[in-house]
Design an enzyme around this catalytic site. Structure first.
Site, PDB file in Angstrom:
ATOM      1  N   ALA A   1       0.884  -1.169   0.000  1.00 43.81           N
ATOM      2  CA  ALA A   1       0.000   0.000   0.000  1.00 43.81           C
ATOM      3  C   ALA A   1       0.919   1.215   0.000  1.00 43.81           C
ATOM      4  CB  ALA A   1      -0.910  -0.009   1.214  1.00 43.81           C
ATOM      5  N   THR A   2       1.210   1.729  -1.201  1.00 47.68           N
ATOM      6  CA  THR A   2       2.226   2.785  -1.319  1.00 47.68           C
ATOM      7  C   THR A   2       1.803   4.073  -0.636  1.00 47.68           C
ATOM      8  OG1 THR A   2       1.284   3.357  -3.468  1.00 47.68           O
ATOM      9  CG2 THR A   2       3.176   1.887  -3.464  1.00 47.68           C
ATOM     10  N   CYS A   3       0.482   4.256  -0.480  1.00 44.39           N
ATOM     11  CA  CYS A   3       0.053   5.485   0.187  1.00 44.39           C
ATOM     12  C   CYS A   3       0.437   5.487   1.658  1.00 44.39           C
ATOM     13  CB  CYS A   3      -1.458   5.662   0.039  1.00 44.39           C
ATOM     14  SG  CYS A   3      -2.410   4.280   0.681  1.00 44.39           S
ATOM     15  N   MET A   4       0.627   4.266   2.217  1.00 42.03           N
ATOM     16  CA  MET A   4       1.016   4.165   3.630  1.00 42.03           C
ATOM     17  C   MET A   4       2.421   3.605   3.794  1.00 42.03           C
ATOM     18  SD  MET A   4      -2.506   2.757   5.342  1.00 42.03           S
ATOM     19  CE  MET A   4      -2.633   1.363   4.221  1.00 42.03           C
TER      20      MET A   4
END
EC number: 2.3.2.26
Length: 1063
Positions: A1029-1032
């Site tokens: 999850a690249t956003c996190m």
């Protein structure tokens, strides 16, 4: 009070006990005083009336007596002196006594008689050859007093008659001695006869003429003559008026001359030298004036008056030819002659420089040369140039001043006399005299920098004088001895407590910076010219200490004045500005040596605050050049550029606008370590994001991007956004090649992936907007307009795109050429930047620079050939350049112009539009704290491999994993075994960006986390691929049983590039 019914009045009683007689006494005294004053005034008026009546009666009687004497004179000697013989001039004759008594210049008959008398005098003198006996008879000593009185009165009467009738005689004022029949020539020839240096009365005549302001009369005569239709008759003969001046000027009260000292307001310097182009009008006078003893007297008199009282120049009546500017032009022109004489002394050179400095201070800034004008007008990359309100001088006068002040012989002679006669090693060496010479030269050159075309004077000083070497040796000796001589009292604009290094550094820095512009690598590193590498290390230390003292330890200027620095520089500078200017130049010099090391308020010009501002500005230009040299081939530690005492307090204060630390960050950022500046930059961007996010919490820009049309879609979407829209969050949904939206919700990670892919596509050289150098560095394609019709709009978009990446803290792998990065800082590029763009052209220019023969034989002209996509065009480097041949004299200018054309001019439009887009999000002051190499690191991060140990130290764990879990141990062993390329792929897989944070993974937000996926250790769980999850910045890692299985699954996941389908 109520009416009591009693109509009688009661006598008033003074309850204070005072008698009414006291008031009457005071009133009486006042009346007496007024009456006394009235009588006194009446007496004064009567006395004045008597004097007026007496004066009037006297003048009337005098006029009557003059008329009577004139009638008697005409009866005796004739109306036209036809009865005059040579004995009439002798003491016993009443001829001169009567004539000098009744003569009036306004009387036309008297004027005719004066002309005829002077004609007879000339004839008698030529026939007898003895003018002394003509006036004195047999024995001059007996009648000396009477004869002296008559001849001095006669001499003044001649010049007075010409002056009074100058309007009527305006066509006859500038006549030669050969035009003997003209009345003005006759009168001035008579004066010349009386002023013969061999005559005993000559000093008496000259003293009388000077007391009657002869130079003022001559100036008004010349002014009237120059306005006449007829100019001077220049046929090789001396003008009659010029011959009179030649005879008067040498009387300066020296040796056998007994003439009195003249009031400076009416002196030769204040009157005659303020006539425009006086030496062109009176060339013989120029030769006489150039006599060492004579010129030294007059120039020293000017210097003395300037120091004591500057109100010696006449009131200007012509704005195109103000007196101070004419005096400056004439002084500089004669100084070229005086300085070339072997008898010229140090005192003489000091006086010349002092006078020129004072007059340059009053002069409005002279417009730049054609080349400089072309650069400033053609450059469209938003260089910040303040409007300067200039006074308009005559073009010819401006040219006279500029030509003589920038003349290489003049500057060479002036510096030679000032530096060599007072330098160490000479028999007459004196420490105070050396400080005076250095201070005087620095003062003059500093004034010239702020008035004359800067590049032209810099070229002369840098390449045709020894200024840099002499100033450096002086400053080096003072630094090593820990003793800086204070500037002497002859420099009144510097306060007594001004640092002794201030003025020399303010002159040294810009000239040395100019030399660095055309210094090549061989000269800098191997030949060590103009300074050795050891000297440059010491120079860096001196400049750094000077800056630190000015900006932090003992600031002499208010930090909030930084915003008005550019306005102050357009005005005439006071001493404070020298300090600030020295600071800015030191900053740039140090910066150039760091990148050229790796492969320059008032009414007065010399306000201390302004000199400081100039110093800081020039240092701010020099330091980046030193850093550039140091980055190309390291010769000193990078810590040498940083202040030794930078602490956390200064760093925290630097973020706050208006503080002294913030001023240092703006003016001399290299004093602060790079990592500290990155922290400040990161804080500034985070503050800007938070400020915008709090205002538009619900405003989202949703982009639907096709992966196979990523550039076109991104251009259309982002070009439609306003500046506020660009600052806001952008969320991206990808559409694959089949037209299906990819899985995944953009929480920031997809946007990072989008930014990385769009930058790779947009800056690809195949697209035609950018080209590669030999070192595979990117720069704008000069021929981009031949490929894309809207190429400038695309450059604006690319500038916004790069700024958005930096604004969001996303590192992108785009290697820009250094000379293009300088455009983001709104700076010019020079010769030393050319090798990265065109090594062959650079070699040719260096060949020209070192060519020992006659360069004109090479048949080169001021033109350059452009070859873009097979289309050859020829462009002039200067107006008329195709007819202007390159010679040994202008080859340096040619090299500068060619370098400027290739590095600045050709890409000016592309760079300008790119910059405008970039500055929508990142203002100039944010990136000004970084040099070009640091800016590349800010864009792309460090080129070093990932620090896996740093990543592991700053990793969090969840879902049952912990720092000691066996899966975690296997995971880190696998990551360490990856190649550098695979490590970058892994980082992109988990964070959306293949580059780590600039300051290390401690600053990754949110922190990297590894979470257990799949629950228990089952076949289904371990068959799954790792997801993210690249956003996190989150990695979901199944509990694999072996290291080999973990490596296989992880390599497949990071290499699949399947978007978010794996999740």
């Amino acid at each position: 009070m109520f009416f009591s019914g009693d109509p009688s009045t009661r006598k008033r009683v003074d309850l204070g006990g005072r008698s009414t007689k006291e008031g009457d006494a005071r009133k009486l005294l006042e009346q007496t005083r007024i009456e006394r004053s009235r009588r006194l005034l009446q007496k004064q008026q009567n006395s004045a009336s008597l004097k007026i009546q007496k004066f009037f009666r006297g003048r009337r009687e005098m006029a009557v007596e003059r008329c009577k004497v004139r009638r008697d004179f005409c009866v005796t000697y004739g109306d036209n002196c036809q009865n005059v013989d040579r004995h009439c001039f002798e003491p016993d004759s009443s001829f001169l006594r009567q004539f000098l008594f009744f003569f009036k210049a306004q009387n036309s008959g008297d004027f005719v008689m004066l002309v005829e008398m002077c004609r007879l005098l000339r004839d008698f003198a030529h026939s007898s050859g003895d003018i002394l006996n003509l006036f004195s008879g047999l024995d001059y000593s007996i009648e000396r007093t009477l004869v002296d009185f008559r001849v001095k009165k006669l001499a003044f009467t001649c010049i007075e008659a010409i002056h009074y009738n100058r309007e009527r005689l305006r066509d006859q004022l500038l006549v030669t001695t050969e035009e003997a029949s003209i009345s003005t020539a006759i009168l001035m020839d008579a004066m010349s006869l009386l002023l013969d240096p061999k005559l005993p009365w000559v000093c008496k005549i000259v003293s009388h003429l000077q007391k009657r302001n002869i130079f003022k009369l001559v100036k008004e005569i010349v002014t009237t003559a120059k306005e006449a239709a007829r100019g001077p008759t220049m046929n090789g003969s001396i003008l009659s008026l010029e011959r009179v001046l030649v005879l008067v000027v040498p009387h300066v009260g020296r040796e056998l001359c007994c003439c009195a000292v003249v009031d400076p307001r009416w002196s030769f310097s204040s009157m005659i030298l303020t006539i425009p182009f006086i030496w062109k009008l009176f060339p013989t006078l120029k030769v006489v004036f150039a006599n060492p003893s004579l010129s030294q007297h007059y120039i020293h008199q000017m210097a003395f008056c300037i120091q004591k009282d500057n109100h010696v120049l006449p009131v200007d009546t012509n704005t195109e030819f103000p007196g101070y500017a004419c005096l400056l032009g004439n002084t500089l022109e004669i100084a070229n002659v005086v300085l070339s004489q072997p008898e010229c002394s140090l005192d003489m050179a000091i006086d010349i420089a002092s006078v020129a400095t004072f007059l340059l201070e009053k002069l409005p800034p002279v417009k730049s040369s054609e080349r400089e004008s072309r650069q400033s007008s053609s450059e469209e990359d938003d260089m910040l140039i303040d409007d300067i309100q200039e006074l308009v001088l005559s073009r010819t006068l401006e040219q006279q001043i500029t030509t003589n002040a920038i003349d290489s012989r003049f500057l060479l002679q002036l510096t030679n006399v000032l530096f060599h006669q007072g330098s160490v090693g000479t028999q007459s060496y004196d420490e105070d005299k050396e400080a005076l010479a250095i201070g005087t030269a620095s003062s003059f050159l500093y004034a010239a920098f702020n008035t004359l075309p800067l590049e032209r004077i810099m070229t002369v000083l840098a390449y045709r004088t020894e200024l840099v070497v002499v100033l450096w040796n002086y400053m080096k000796r003072c630094h090593e001895n820990q003793k800086w001589s204070s500037m002497p009292s002859v420099l009144p604009y510097l306060p007594a407590d001004a640092p002794g290094w201030l003025l020399p550094l303010a002159v040294f820095c810009p000239v040395y910076k100019h030399m660095l512009m055309i210094v090549d690598s061989e000269e800098f590193y191997e030949r060590e010219k103009p300074l050795s590498l050891q000297d440059i290390r010491l120079l860096i230390i001196i400049l750094k200490q000077a800056l630190w003292q000015l900006l932090w330890v003992n600031p002499l200027t208010q930090h909030n004045s930084a915003k008005s620095v550019s306005n102050d520089l357009s005005k005439k500078n006071d001493v404070g500005l020298i300090q600030n200017r020295v600071g800015v130049v030191v900053a740039e010099l140090l910066s150039q040596v760091s990148v050229h090391f790796i492969a320059i308020l008032t009414v007065s010009k010399y306000n201390l605050a302004k000199v400081i501002v100039h110093f800081i500005l020039f240092v701010d230009e020099i330091f980046p050049q030193f850093q550039d040299w140091n980055n190309r081939q390291q010769f000193t530690s990078s810590s040498d550029f940083q202040a030794d005492t930078v602490n956390e307090y200064l760093i925290t204060q630097a973020v706050v606008e208006g503080t002294r630390a913030n001023y240092i960050l703006m003016q001399a950022p290299f004093l602060i370590p790079f990592t500290s500046r990155v922290k400040i930059f990161t804080i500034q961007l985070a503050t800007a994001r938070q400020s915008h996010g709090s205002e538009e919490t619900f405003a989202r820009n949703l982009f639907r991007i096709r992966r196979d049309h990523i550039l076109d879609d991104a251009y259309n979407k982002m070009s439609a956004l306003s500046e506020d829209g660009l600052r806001g969050p952008i969320r991206v949904t990808f559409v694959n090649e089949l037209g299906v939206e990819e899985a995944g919700i953009d929480g920031g990670g997809i946007f990072k992936d989008f930014m990385e892919k769009i930058t790779l596509a947009a800056f690809d050289v195949q697209y035609g907007l950018f080209k590669e150098t030999a070192d595979h560095m990117l720069y704008p394609n000069p021929g981009s307009g031949m490929i894309h019709g809207q190429h400038l709009q695309f450059f604006h978009f690319l500038g916004s795109l790069l700024a958005k990446a930096m604004f969001e803290g996303i590192l992108v792998d785009i290697p820009f050429a250094t000379f293009f990065l300088s455009k983001l800082k709104q700076k010019y590029n020079y010769l030393n930047d050319l090798p990265s763009l065109d090594p062959e052209l650079y070699r040719h220019l260096i060949f020209l620079k070192r060519y020992k023969g006659d360069i004109s034989d090479l048949e080169l002209y001021f033109v350059i050939v452009n070859n873009e996509y097979g289309e050859r065009t020829e462009e002039e480097l200067l107006p008329g350049g195709k007819d202007m041949r390159v010679t040994n004299k202008n080859v340096i200018t040619f090299i500068h112009l060619v370098s400027n054309h290739r590095l600045n001019f050709q890409i000016r439009q592309q760079s300008s539009h790119f910059l405008r887009g970039f500055q929508q999000l990142i203002p100039k002051e944010r990136i000004d704290m970084f040099n070009e190499h640091e800016l590349q690191v800010l864009i792309s991060g460090s080129g070093d491999s990932l620090d896996i140990d740093d990543l592991r130290k700053n990793t969090n764990y969840g879902g049952g994993y912990n720092v000691g879990h066996y899966v975690i141990d296997m995971f880190w062993e696998v990551i360490k075994s990856f190649s550098s390329e695979n490590q970058k792929k892994f980082l992109k897989f988990v964070t959306g960006c293949s580059r780590g944070p600039l300051l290390g993974f401690k600053y990754l937000e949110p922190a990297f986390c590894i979470q257990r996926a799949g629950g228990s250790v089952s076949d289904e769980a371990v068959d799954r691929l790792p997801t993210s999850a690249t956003c996190m910045n989150l990695l979901k890692l199944p509990p694999y049983q072996s290291k080999e299985q973990l490596e296989t699954k992880l390599m497949y996941a990071i290499s699949a590039e399947a978007g978010f389908d794996l999740s």
